[in-house]
Design an enzyme around this catalytic site. Structure first.
Site, mmCIF file in Angstrom:
data_model
loop_
_atom_site.group_PDB
_atom_site.id
_atom_site.type_symbol
_atom_site.label_atom_id
_atom_site.label_comp_id
_atom_site.label_asym_id
_atom_site.label_seq_id
_atom_site.Cartn_x
_atom_site.Cartn_y
_atom_site.Cartn_z
ATOM 1 C CD GLU A 1 -3.120 -1.007 0.310
ATOM 2 O OE1 GLU A 1 -3.720 0.075 0.327
ATOM 3 O OE2 GLU A 1 -3.468 -1.962 -0.419
ATOM 4 C CG HIS B 1 -3.532 2.684 4.470
ATOM 5 N ND1 HIS B 1 -4.306 3.464 3.631
ATOM 6 C CD2 HIS B 1 -3.298 1.528 3.792
ATOM 7 C CE1 HIS B 1 -4.537 2.801 2.509
ATOM 8 N NE2 HIS B 1 -3.944 1.633 2.585
ATOM 9 C CB CYS C 1 -4.762 10.167 2.446
ATOM 10 S SG CYS C 1 -5.165 8.912 3.659
#
Length: 445
Positions: free
Chosen positions: A174, A250, A369
Protein backbone atom coordinates in the site's frame (compact mmCIF):
# COMPACT_ATOMS: atom_id res chain seq x y z
CA UNK A 1 24.14 21.17 -0.34
CA UNK A 2 20.61 21.95 0.85
CA UNK A 3 18.12 19.17 1.55
CA UNK A 4 14.33 19.24 1.58
CA UNK A 5 11.36 17.01 2.14
CA UNK A 6 8.99 17.71 -0.73
CA UNK A 7 5.31 16.80 -0.68
CA UNK A 8 3.73 15.71 -3.95
CA UNK A 9 -0.04 15.93 -3.59
CA UNK A 10 -2.51 14.07 -5.74
CA UNK A 11 -4.65 16.31 -7.91
CA UNK A 12 -8.25 15.17 -7.40
CA UNK A 13 -9.70 13.75 -10.61
CA UNK A 14 -12.93 14.79 -12.39
CA UNK A 15 -14.81 11.63 -11.29
CA UNK A 16 -14.42 12.15 -7.52
CA UNK A 17 -17.45 10.36 -6.07
CA UNK A 18 -18.69 8.53 -3.00
CA UNK A 19 -19.20 4.92 -4.05
CA UNK A 20 -18.22 3.32 -0.72
CA UNK A 21 -15.60 1.08 -2.32
CA UNK A 22 -13.15 0.69 0.54
CA UNK A 23 -14.06 -2.09 2.99
CA UNK A 24 -12.16 -1.41 6.22
CA UNK A 25 -12.30 2.36 5.69
CA UNK A 26 -15.10 3.58 7.94
CA UNK A 27 -15.53 7.04 6.37
CA UNK A 28 -15.67 5.59 2.85
CA UNK A 29 -18.43 3.14 3.81
CA UNK A 30 -20.41 5.64 5.90
CA UNK A 31 -20.61 8.17 3.05
CA UNK A 32 -21.49 5.73 0.27
CA UNK A 33 -23.97 7.22 -2.25
CA UNK A 34 -23.59 10.79 -0.98
CA UNK A 35 -23.37 13.61 -3.52
CA UNK A 36 -19.79 14.67 -4.20
CA UNK A 37 -18.34 17.86 -5.64
CA UNK A 38 -15.31 17.11 -7.84
CA UNK A 39 -14.73 20.85 -8.24
CA UNK A 40 -14.70 21.52 -4.48
CA UNK A 41 -12.52 18.47 -3.83
CA UNK A 42 -9.90 19.55 -6.36
CA UNK A 43 -9.88 23.12 -5.08
CA UNK A 44 -9.58 22.06 -1.45
CA UNK A 45 -6.56 19.95 -2.38
CA UNK A 46 -4.96 22.74 -4.39
CA UNK A 47 -5.52 25.23 -1.57
CA UNK A 48 -3.80 22.95 0.93
CA UNK A 49 -0.87 22.33 -1.45
CA UNK A 50 -0.44 26.04 -2.17
CA UNK A 51 -0.50 26.87 1.55
CA UNK A 52 2.40 24.48 2.14
CA UNK A 53 4.33 26.02 -0.76
CA UNK A 54 3.67 29.45 0.78
CA UNK A 55 5.14 28.18 4.07
CA UNK A 56 8.41 27.70 2.20
CA UNK A 57 8.15 23.95 1.61
CA UNK A 58 8.87 22.22 -1.70
CA UNK A 59 5.43 21.24 -2.99
CA UNK A 60 4.55 19.35 -6.15
CA UNK A 61 1.44 17.91 -7.76
CA UNK A 62 0.85 14.46 -9.24
CA UNK A 63 -1.70 14.09 -12.03
CA UNK A 64 -4.84 11.98 -11.51
CA UNK A 65 -5.63 8.75 -13.36
CA UNK A 66 -7.86 8.36 -16.38
CA UNK A 67 -11.38 7.57 -15.19
CA UNK A 68 -13.76 6.08 -16.19
CA UNK A 69 -11.24 3.34 -16.99
CA UNK A 70 -12.69 1.93 -20.20
CA UNK A 71 -9.50 -0.01 -20.87
CA UNK A 72 -10.19 -2.19 -17.80
CA UNK A 73 -13.86 -2.58 -18.72
CA UNK A 74 -12.79 -3.85 -22.14
CA UNK A 75 -10.32 -6.25 -20.52
CA UNK A 76 -13.15 -7.84 -18.55
CA UNK A 77 -15.34 -8.39 -21.59
CA UNK A 78 -17.38 -5.27 -22.26
CA UNK A 79 -17.32 -4.21 -25.90
CA UNK A 80 -18.73 -1.61 -28.27
CA UNK A 81 -18.47 2.16 -28.28
CA UNK A 82 -17.54 3.99 -25.09
CA UNK A 83 -21.21 4.82 -24.49
CA UNK A 84 -22.26 1.20 -25.06
CA UNK A 85 -19.63 -0.10 -22.66
CA UNK A 86 -20.74 2.29 -19.91
CA UNK A 87 -24.39 1.41 -20.47
CA UNK A 88 -23.76 -2.34 -20.37
CA UNK A 89 -21.53 -2.11 -17.31
CA UNK A 90 -24.07 0.05 -15.46
CA UNK A 91 -26.79 -2.54 -16.10
CA UNK A 92 -24.84 -5.78 -15.78
CA UNK A 93 -22.06 -5.00 -13.31
CA UNK A 94 -22.62 -1.65 -11.55
CA UNK A 95 -20.07 -2.46 -8.83
CA UNK A 96 -17.38 -2.99 -11.47
CA UNK A 97 -18.29 0.27 -13.17
CA UNK A 98 -17.96 2.12 -9.86
CA UNK A 99 -14.55 0.54 -9.32
CA UNK A 100 -13.45 1.74 -12.76
CA UNK A 101 -14.53 5.32 -11.99
CA UNK A 102 -12.85 5.94 -8.65
CA UNK A 103 -10.72 9.05 -8.15
CA UNK A 104 -8.78 7.25 -5.41
CA UNK A 105 -5.42 8.05 -7.00
CA UNK A 106 -5.75 11.45 -5.27
CA UNK A 107 -4.35 9.70 -2.18
CA UNK A 108 -0.75 9.65 -3.31
CA UNK A 109 0.44 8.28 0.03
CA UNK A 110 -0.57 5.01 -1.64
CA UNK A 111 1.05 5.80 -4.98
CA UNK A 112 4.48 4.44 -4.11
CA UNK A 113 7.18 3.89 -1.53
CA UNK A 114 10.07 6.34 -1.84
CA UNK A 115 13.60 5.97 -0.47
CA UNK A 116 15.89 9.01 -0.67
CA UNK A 117 19.40 8.86 -2.06
CA UNK A 118 20.92 9.27 1.41
CA UNK A 119 19.60 5.80 2.34
CA UNK A 120 20.29 3.76 -0.81
CA UNK A 121 23.46 1.89 -1.78
CA UNK A 122 23.56 3.36 -5.29
CA UNK A 123 22.95 6.93 -4.11
CA UNK A 124 19.80 7.31 -6.22
CA UNK A 125 16.27 8.19 -5.17
CA UNK A 126 14.12 5.05 -5.56
CA UNK A 127 10.40 4.74 -6.36
CA UNK A 128 8.28 1.57 -6.29
CA UNK A 129 4.60 2.04 -7.20
CA UNK A 130 2.26 0.22 -4.81
CA UNK A 131 0.33 -2.69 -6.33
CA UNK A 132 -2.73 -2.03 -4.11
CA UNK A 133 -4.03 -5.56 -4.74
CA UNK A 134 -6.40 -5.54 -1.77
CA UNK A 135 -8.91 -3.20 -3.43
CA UNK A 136 -10.15 -3.70 -6.99
CA UNK A 137 -10.59 0.01 -7.66
CA UNK A 138 -7.00 0.72 -6.62
CA UNK A 139 -5.39 -2.37 -8.15
CA UNK A 140 -5.89 -0.85 -11.62
CA UNK A 141 -3.72 2.17 -10.75
CA UNK A 142 -0.05 1.02 -10.58
CA UNK A 143 0.92 1.06 -14.26
CA UNK A 144 -0.33 4.61 -14.81
CA UNK A 145 1.11 5.62 -11.44
CA UNK A 146 4.48 4.47 -12.70
CA UNK A 147 4.03 6.48 -15.91
CA UNK A 148 3.17 9.63 -13.95
CA UNK A 149 6.06 9.20 -11.51
CA UNK A 150 8.50 8.69 -14.38
CA UNK A 151 7.17 11.81 -16.13
CA UNK A 152 7.55 13.78 -12.90
CA UNK A 153 10.92 12.43 -11.76
CA UNK A 154 12.35 11.99 -15.23
CA UNK A 155 16.13 12.26 -14.87
CA UNK A 156 17.76 8.81 -14.67
CA UNK A 157 20.94 10.32 -13.24
CA UNK A 158 19.08 10.88 -9.98
CA UNK A 159 15.91 8.76 -9.98
CA UNK A 160 15.45 4.98 -10.12
CA UNK A 161 11.98 3.64 -10.94
CA UNK A 162 10.93 0.05 -10.21
CA UNK A 163 7.94 -1.93 -11.43
CA UNK A 164 5.26 -2.56 -8.81
CA UNK A 165 5.49 -5.86 -6.90
CA UNK A 166 3.81 -9.05 -8.22
CA UNK A 167 0.03 -8.70 -8.15
CA UNK A 168 -0.69 -11.26 -5.45
CA UNK A 169 -1.94 -10.88 -1.89
CA UNK A 170 1.35 -12.30 -0.56
CA UNK A 171 2.91 -9.07 -1.80
CA UNK A 172 0.07 -6.74 -0.84
CA UNK A 173 1.67 -3.29 -0.88
CA UNK A 174 0.00 0.00 0.00
CA UNK A 175 2.99 2.27 -0.47
CA UNK A 176 4.05 5.18 1.71
CA UNK A 177 0.89 5.01 3.84
CA UNK A 178 2.66 2.16 5.66
CA UNK A 179 6.15 3.67 5.55
CA UNK A 180 7.84 6.55 7.30
CA UNK A 181 11.40 7.74 7.63
CA UNK A 182 13.20 9.10 10.67
CA UNK A 183 16.43 11.10 10.34
CA UNK A 184 18.41 13.81 12.11
CA UNK A 185 18.48 15.86 8.88
CA UNK A 186 16.77 15.14 5.55
CA UNK A 187 20.13 14.77 3.83
CA UNK A 188 21.57 12.33 6.37
CA UNK A 189 21.07 8.57 6.23
CA UNK A 190 17.92 7.72 8.15
CA UNK A 191 15.93 4.80 9.53
CA UNK A 192 13.08 3.68 7.28
CA UNK A 193 10.11 2.17 9.13
CA UNK A 194 8.02 -0.37 7.24
CA UNK A 195 4.72 -1.13 8.97
CA UNK A 196 2.84 -4.28 7.97
CA UNK A 197 -0.47 -5.86 8.91
CA UNK A 198 0.31 -9.53 8.49
CA UNK A 199 2.88 -12.11 7.44
CA UNK A 200 1.56 -13.80 4.29
CA UNK A 201 3.81 -16.85 4.64
CA UNK A 202 3.16 -17.41 8.35
CA UNK A 203 -0.51 -18.33 8.96
CA UNK A 204 0.01 -18.58 12.72
CA UNK A 205 1.25 -14.98 13.05
CA UNK A 206 -1.15 -12.34 14.45
CA UNK A 207 -3.52 -10.69 11.99
CA UNK A 208 -6.83 -8.80 12.09
CA UNK A 209 -10.09 -10.76 12.16
CA UNK A 210 -12.68 -8.29 10.85
CA UNK A 211 -10.96 -6.08 8.26
CA UNK A 212 -8.16 -7.01 5.85
CA UNK A 213 -4.50 -6.35 6.56
CA UNK A 214 -3.56 -4.67 3.31
CA UNK A 215 0.23 -4.67 3.77
CA UNK A 216 2.34 -7.80 4.16
CA UNK A 217 5.77 -8.13 5.72
CA UNK A 218 6.90 -9.86 2.53
CA UNK A 219 5.96 -6.80 0.44
CA UNK A 220 7.79 -4.44 2.77
CA UNK A 221 10.92 -6.61 2.67
CA UNK A 222 10.76 -6.76 -1.14
CA UNK A 223 10.59 -2.97 -1.44
CA UNK A 224 13.54 -2.58 0.94
CA UNK A 225 15.56 -4.99 -1.23
CA UNK A 226 14.63 -3.16 -4.43
CA UNK A 227 15.63 0.16 -2.88
CA UNK A 228 19.03 -1.20 -1.79
CA UNK A 229 18.49 -0.27 1.85
CA UNK A 230 20.90 -1.23 4.60
CA UNK A 231 19.57 -3.56 7.32
CA UNK A 232 20.97 -1.13 9.89
CA UNK A 233 18.69 1.57 8.51
CA UNK A 234 15.51 -0.50 8.23
CA UNK A 235 12.91 -1.51 10.85
CA UNK A 236 9.84 -3.70 10.26
CA UNK A 237 6.97 -3.13 12.69
CA UNK A 238 3.65 -4.92 12.84
CA UNK A 239 0.59 -2.75 13.21
CA UNK A 240 -1.72 -3.78 16.03
CA UNK A 241 -4.37 -6.07 14.42
CA UNK A 242 -6.98 -4.81 16.91
CA UNK A 243 -6.76 -1.25 15.58
CA UNK A 244 -7.00 -2.46 11.97
CA UNK A 245 -10.30 -4.04 13.02
CA UNK A 246 -11.37 -0.62 14.39
CA UNK A 247 -10.89 1.10 11.03
CA UNK A 248 -7.15 1.83 10.99
CA UNK A 249 -6.68 0.47 7.47
CA UNK A 250 -3.24 2.09 6.92
CA UNK A 251 -0.55 2.98 9.42
CA UNK A 252 -0.87 6.67 8.50
CA UNK A 253 -4.26 6.60 10.27
CA UNK A 254 -2.54 5.83 13.59
CA UNK A 255 1.06 7.14 13.31
CA UNK A 256 3.20 9.65 11.42
CA UNK A 257 6.89 10.49 11.51
CA UNK A 258 9.06 13.41 10.45
CA UNK A 259 12.81 13.84 10.92
CA UNK A 260 13.45 12.98 14.59
CA UNK A 261 9.79 12.75 15.68
CA UNK A 262 7.56 9.67 15.69
CA UNK A 263 3.98 10.69 16.57
CA UNK A 264 1.84 7.63 17.26
CA UNK A 265 -1.07 6.27 19.26
CA UNK A 266 -0.43 4.08 22.29
CA UNK A 267 -2.21 1.17 20.56
CA UNK A 268 -0.63 1.62 17.11
CA UNK A 269 1.89 -1.23 17.10
CA UNK A 270 2.63 -4.72 18.40
CA UNK A 271 5.73 -5.15 20.60
CA UNK A 272 5.98 -1.39 20.83
CA UNK A 273 8.76 -1.07 23.39
CA UNK A 274 11.05 -3.58 21.67
CA UNK A 275 10.55 -1.84 18.33
CA UNK A 276 11.15 1.63 19.77
CA UNK A 277 14.41 0.32 21.23
CA UNK A 278 15.41 -1.06 17.81
CA UNK A 279 14.62 2.29 16.18
CA UNK A 280 16.65 4.15 18.81
CA UNK A 281 19.63 1.81 18.41
CA UNK A 282 19.61 2.19 14.63
CA UNK A 283 18.97 5.94 14.75
CA UNK A 284 22.14 6.62 16.73
CA UNK A 285 23.00 9.24 19.32
CA UNK A 286 21.07 12.22 17.91
CA UNK A 287 17.96 13.47 19.71
CA UNK A 288 14.88 11.36 18.94
CA UNK A 289 11.34 12.15 20.10
CA UNK A 290 8.72 9.44 20.57
CA UNK A 291 5.42 11.29 21.01
CA UNK A 292 2.92 8.71 22.23
CA UNK A 293 -0.76 9.66 22.49
CA UNK A 294 -2.44 7.71 25.31
CA UNK A 295 -5.83 6.08 24.87
CA UNK A 296 -6.95 7.91 28.01
CA UNK A 297 -6.66 11.20 26.10
CA UNK A 298 -7.65 10.12 22.58
CA UNK A 299 -9.64 6.94 21.98
CA UNK A 300 -9.05 4.96 18.78
CA UNK A 301 -12.55 5.91 17.60
CA UNK A 302 -11.72 9.62 17.97
CA UNK A 303 -8.38 9.18 16.22
CA UNK A 304 -10.07 7.49 13.26
CA UNK A 305 -12.99 9.91 13.09
CA UNK A 306 -10.83 13.04 13.25
CA UNK A 307 -7.77 11.65 11.43
CA UNK A 308 -5.48 13.01 14.13
CA UNK A 309 -2.62 10.89 12.79
CA UNK A 310 -3.46 11.33 9.12
CA UNK A 311 -1.90 14.73 9.51
CA UNK A 312 1.33 15.97 8.00
CA UNK A 313 4.18 16.74 10.36
CA UNK A 314 6.41 19.16 8.48
CA UNK A 315 9.60 21.04 9.28
CA UNK A 316 9.24 24.75 8.55
CA UNK A 317 12.14 26.89 7.28
CA UNK A 318 12.49 28.20 10.86
CA UNK A 319 13.37 24.68 12.02
CA UNK A 320 10.18 24.28 14.04
CA UNK A 321 7.73 21.54 13.18
CA UNK A 322 4.05 22.06 12.43
CA UNK A 323 1.14 19.67 12.12
CA UNK A 324 -1.06 20.10 9.04
CA UNK A 325 -4.44 18.87 10.28
CA UNK A 326 -7.95 18.57 8.86
CA UNK A 327 -10.56 20.88 10.38
CA UNK A 328 -12.23 17.68 11.65
CA UNK A 329 -9.57 17.70 14.41
CA UNK A 330 -10.90 21.05 15.63
CA UNK A 331 -14.41 19.63 15.73
CA UNK A 332 -13.51 16.69 17.98
CA UNK A 333 -13.20 17.97 21.59
CA UNK A 334 -10.75 15.29 22.78
CA UNK A 335 -8.49 15.64 19.75
CA UNK A 336 -8.58 19.45 19.75
CA UNK A 337 -7.70 19.50 23.45
CA UNK A 338 -4.81 17.11 22.85
CA UNK A 339 -3.38 19.16 19.97
CA UNK A 340 -3.61 22.35 22.03
CA UNK A 341 -1.61 20.61 24.76
CA UNK A 342 0.88 19.02 22.33
CA UNK A 343 2.30 22.34 21.13
CA UNK A 344 3.21 23.22 24.75
CA UNK A 345 5.16 20.00 25.36
CA UNK A 346 8.90 19.49 25.03
CA UNK A 347 8.86 18.31 21.40
CA UNK A 348 9.80 20.05 18.12
CA UNK A 349 6.07 20.32 17.21
CA UNK A 350 5.13 23.93 17.98
CA UNK A 351 2.05 24.75 15.90
CA UNK A 352 -1.01 23.20 14.28
CA UNK A 353 -2.42 24.52 11.01
CA UNK A 354 -5.95 23.45 10.06
CA UNK A 355 -7.25 22.88 6.52
CA UNK A 356 -10.66 22.03 5.13
CA UNK A 357 -10.29 18.85 3.07
CA UNK A 358 -13.76 17.51 3.83
CA UNK A 359 -14.44 16.22 0.29
CA UNK A 360 -11.45 13.91 0.72
CA UNK A 361 -12.16 13.18 4.40
CA UNK A 362 -15.65 11.90 3.59
CA UNK A 363 -14.02 9.25 1.40
CA UNK A 364 -11.55 8.37 4.14
CA UNK A 365 -8.49 10.42 3.22
CA UNK A 366 -6.94 13.22 5.28
CA UNK A 367 -4.01 15.58 4.58
CA UNK A 368 -1.41 12.80 4.85
CA UNK A 369 -3.29 10.56 2.40
CA UNK A 370 -3.15 13.33 -0.19
CA UNK A 371 0.64 13.56 -0.29
CA UNK A 372 3.68 11.50 -1.25
CA UNK A 373 6.81 12.56 0.62
CA UNK A 374 10.06 12.77 -1.33
CA UNK A 375 13.23 13.78 0.53
CA UNK A 376 15.63 15.41 -1.93
CA UNK A 377 18.77 17.49 -2.18
CA UNK A 378 18.87 20.68 -4.24
CA UNK A 379 20.26 18.93 -7.34
CA UNK A 380 17.44 16.39 -7.24
CA UNK A 381 14.83 19.13 -6.83
CA UNK A 382 16.32 20.86 -9.88
CA UNK A 383 16.06 17.57 -11.81
CA UNK A 384 12.31 17.21 -11.15
CA UNK A 385 9.89 18.16 -13.94
CA UNK A 386 9.57 21.83 -12.94
CA UNK A 387 6.07 22.10 -14.43
CA UNK A 388 4.79 19.89 -11.58
CA UNK A 389 6.05 22.15 -8.77
CA UNK A 390 3.54 24.39 -7.03
CA UNK A 391 3.92 28.16 -7.37
CA UNK A 392 1.60 31.12 -7.97
CA UNK A 393 1.41 30.49 -11.71
CA UNK A 394 0.63 26.76 -11.44
CA UNK A 395 -1.92 27.37 -8.68
CA UNK A 396 -3.77 29.90 -10.85
CA UNK A 397 -3.52 27.72 -13.95
CA UNK A 398 -4.79 24.57 -12.23
CA UNK A 399 -7.70 26.40 -10.59
CA UNK A 400 -8.70 27.74 -14.01
CA UNK A 401 -8.39 24.22 -15.40
CA UNK A 402 -10.66 22.84 -12.66
CA UNK A 403 -13.23 25.61 -13.25
CA UNK A 404 -13.25 24.79 -16.94
CA UNK A 405 -13.56 21.00 -16.76
CA UNK A 406 -14.98 19.82 -13.42
CA UNK A 407 -18.57 19.29 -12.37
CA UNK A 408 -20.00 20.94 -9.28
CA UNK A 409 -21.96 17.83 -8.32
CA UNK A 410 -21.59 14.14 -9.08
CA UNK A 411 -23.79 11.24 -8.06
CA UNK A 412 -22.88 7.56 -8.41
CA UNK A 413 -25.51 7.18 -11.15
CA UNK A 414 -23.74 9.88 -13.19
CA UNK A 415 -20.76 7.55 -13.70
CA UNK A 416 -22.53 5.88 -16.64
CA UNK A 417 -22.88 9.22 -18.47
CA UNK A 418 -20.80 8.99 -21.70
CA UNK A 419 -20.25 12.75 -21.50
CA UNK A 420 -18.20 12.19 -18.33
CA UNK A 421 -15.64 10.20 -20.35
CA UNK A 422 -15.32 13.04 -22.86
CA UNK A 423 -15.05 15.66 -20.10
CA UNK A 424 -12.44 13.65 -18.20
CA UNK A 425 -10.26 12.89 -21.22
CA UNK A 426 -10.42 16.47 -22.45
CA UNK A 427 -9.36 17.68 -19.01
CA UNK A 428 -6.50 15.19 -18.66
CA UNK A 429 -5.23 15.80 -22.17
CA UNK A 430 -4.96 19.50 -21.35
CA UNK A 431 -3.38 18.73 -17.97
CA UNK A 432 -0.56 16.72 -19.57
CA UNK A 433 0.23 19.83 -21.61
CA UNK A 434 0.13 22.13 -18.56
CA UNK A 435 2.40 19.82 -16.56
CA UNK A 436 4.49 18.66 -19.56
CA UNK A 437 3.92 14.98 -18.79
CA UNK A 438 3.78 13.54 -22.28
CA UNK A 439 1.39 10.69 -23.11
CA UNK A 440 0.96 9.02 -19.71
CA UNK A 441 -2.63 7.89 -20.30
CA UNK A 442 -3.99 4.91 -22.24
CA UNK A 443 -6.31 7.09 -24.34
CA UNK A 444 -3.34 9.15 -25.56
CA UNK A 445 -1.52 6.14 -26.98
Amino acid sequence: MKHFEANFDGLVGPTHNYAGLSFGNVASLNNAAATSSPKDAAKQGLKKAKALADLGLVQGMLAPQERPDLHTLRRIGFSGTDAEILNKAAKEAPALLRACCSASSMWTANAATVSPSADTHDGKLHFTPANLVDKLHRSIEPTTTGNILQATFNDSRYFKHHQHLPEHTSFGDEGAANHTRLCSEYGHAGVELFVYGQEATNPSAPKPQKFPARQTLEASQAVARLHQLDDNGTVYIQQNPDVIDQGVFHNDVIAVGNQNVLFYHEQAFLNTQAKLTEIKNKFGDSALHFVEVPTSQVAIQDAVKSYLFNTQVVTLPSGEMAIIAPTNCQENPAVFAYLNELVTLDTPIKQVLYFDVKQSMQNGGGPACLRLRVAMNQDEVAAVNQHTLMNDALFTRLNQWVDKHYRDRLLVEDLADPQLVIESRTALDELTQIMKLGSVYQFQR
